[in-house]
Design a protein around this motif. Structure first.
Motif, short mmCIF file in Angstrom:
data_model
loop_
_atom_site.label_atom_id
_atom_site.label_comp_id
_atom_site.label_asym_id
_atom_site.label_seq_id
_atom_site.Cartn_x
_atom_site.Cartn_y
_atom_site.Cartn_z
N LEU A 104 0.87 -1.17 0.00
CA LEU A 104 0.00 0.00 0.00
C LEU A 104 0.91 1.22 0.00
O LEU A 104 1.93 1.25 0.69
N GLY B 148 -1.54 -6.34 -1.55
CA GLY B 148 -2.03 -5.13 -0.92
C GLY B 148 -3.53 -5.16 -0.76
O GLY B 148 -4.07 -4.82 0.32
N HIS C 270 -11.72 -1.24 -1.22
CA HIS C 270 -11.05 -0.12 -1.88
C HIS C 270 -12.02 0.68 -2.75
O HIS C 270 -12.04 1.90 -2.71
N LYS D 170 2.34 -0.81 -5.46
CA LYS D 170 1.68 -0.33 -4.25
C LYS D 170 0.30 0.23 -4.61
O LYS D 170 0.19 1.11 -5.46
N SER E 267 -2.85 2.48 -4.33
CA SER E 267 -2.99 3.86 -3.85
C SER E 267 -4.42 4.33 -3.97
O SER E 267 -5.31 3.59 -4.41
#
Length: 371
Positions: free
Chosen positions: A84, A133, A148, A165, A167
């Motif tokens: 993350l 992640g 998310h 990662k 985001s």
């Protein structure tokens, strides 16, 4: 919002420092643009040293505002994982609202989909990182889990080592881990093309909605392009075409046409494409958990890494006096690290200081060559 500001006061970055780092928001410092606003690069003080950072500046004309800003601060400060993006700080001063992230020097995944230098092994590894992640967000945390709600290639960032990662947590939701239907809403959020069709039709949001979005990302990586096509032949979202080609066993018609195909392990492709298709199942019950996606991508990566290593050392493997028996790249590396006799014992390969040397034995002397 005073209580929130107090909880996160250790993350406060002064506007003066932001202006200095971005050269007063100089256009030359812009490294990205999105629904939130412009993203600038610069340096921020962290533990008595300068750290390269990305500064995301809120532009209210894009439709996002205070709720998304504070949601991002809350999510990335409370939920941390190596896959993350890390929040370094935020600025809420002088009418400016700015989020400060760790710098991902290779930008977002969508910029590299059609890259001829991004190997198939790197592509699988990037997908595996992102899956880890997202899996972390879906895990039970004190009887809660995080959705998310906007998984897409542009929200997967790549650092200098190409580690992925996840985001942009501004649309994320936290809810009970033991509740199947996470949210019922008329306000559908996300990005068209990536949104779960069931969520679009019914307004029922579950963790499987994220899984669907991730399946679109997997196919984008496989096909080397985004899921939209506005050419004369097609109009809009082409995910249904990708699914159809998979079912017809015609992946070659949609896959990224490049040297990557030549270097692609068939077993790896089958595992990767199968889990991608399963993520896109209409029925949520048929979609895998993110932990299952992680497991399958790990298998696909190991299969591809073994093929890569075999190509690198194929002459050595063929010439070994004793057959080299191995089932993974790790096992082959271990065998090579112990030294291998070649050509009926006339030649040996031996490791030294992370390099391999071929030793030619001609009586009392030998010669070393670095390979």
């Amino acid at each position: 919002m005073d209580s929130a500001m107090k909880e996160f006061e250790h993350l406060v970055v002064k506007l003066e420092e932001v202006i200095s780092a971005t050269d007063n928001f100089n256009d030359a410092k812009i490294i990205g643009k999105g629904g939130f606003g412009n993203v600038y690069e610069g340096e921020v003080s962290q533990q008595r040293r300068k750290t390269k950072a990305a500064f995301k500046r809120l532009d209210r004309k894009h439709g996002q505002g205070d709720p998304q800003f504070w949601k991002e601060v809350m999510m990335l400060s409370r939920y941390t994982h190596e896959n993350l993006i890390s929040l370094l700080g935020y600025c809420n001063e002088g009418g400016e609202m700015i989020l400060v992230y760790e710098h991902a020097s290779n930008g977002s995944l969508d910029r590299h989909l059609h890259s001829t230098t991004l190997t198939w092994t790197q592509r699988i590894r990037i997908c595996l990182d992102a899956a880890k992640g997202l899996c972390y967000l879906h895990e039970d945390k004190d009887n809660n889990r995080v959705l998310h709600r906007d998984i897409k290639c542009s929200n997967i960032l790549l650092d200098k080592n190409w580690k992925a990662k996840v985001s942009d947590m501004g649309l994320a939701k936290v809810g009970p881990a033991n509740q199947f239907t996470f949210l019922i809403t008329d306000n559908i959020v996300g990005t068209l093309g990536y949104i779960d069709p069931m969520y679009m039709r019914m307004g029922f949001l579950t963790k499987e909605s994220d899984v669907y979005s991730f399946g679109v990302v997997l196919f984008e990586v496989l096909c080397g392009r985004l899921c939209f096509d506005y050419s004369k032949a097609h109009s809009g979202n082409i995910v249904h075409i990708w699914k159809q080609r998979y079912e017809e066993n015609k992946l070659d018609e949609i896959m990224f046409k490049d040297d990557l195909v030549q270097a692609l392990d068939q077993s790896s492709l089958e595992i990767f494409s199968k889990i991608a298709f399963q993520c896109l199942e209409e029925s949520r019950e048929k979609r895998p958990k993110m932990s299952d996606v992680v497991e399958k991508l790990e298998i696909a990566l190991k299969s591809q890494e073994l093929v890569d290593l075999q190509k690198d050392y194929q002459e050595i493997v063929k010439a070994a006096v004793s057959p080299l028996i191995y089932r993974s790249a790790e096992e082959l590396k271990l065998l090579l690290s112990k030294g291998v006799l070649l050509d009926g014992g006339k030649t040996a390969i031996s490791p030294y200081n992370s390099f391999y040397y071929v030793i030619l034995m001609d009586g009392s002397s030998f010669h070393e060559f670095q390979v």
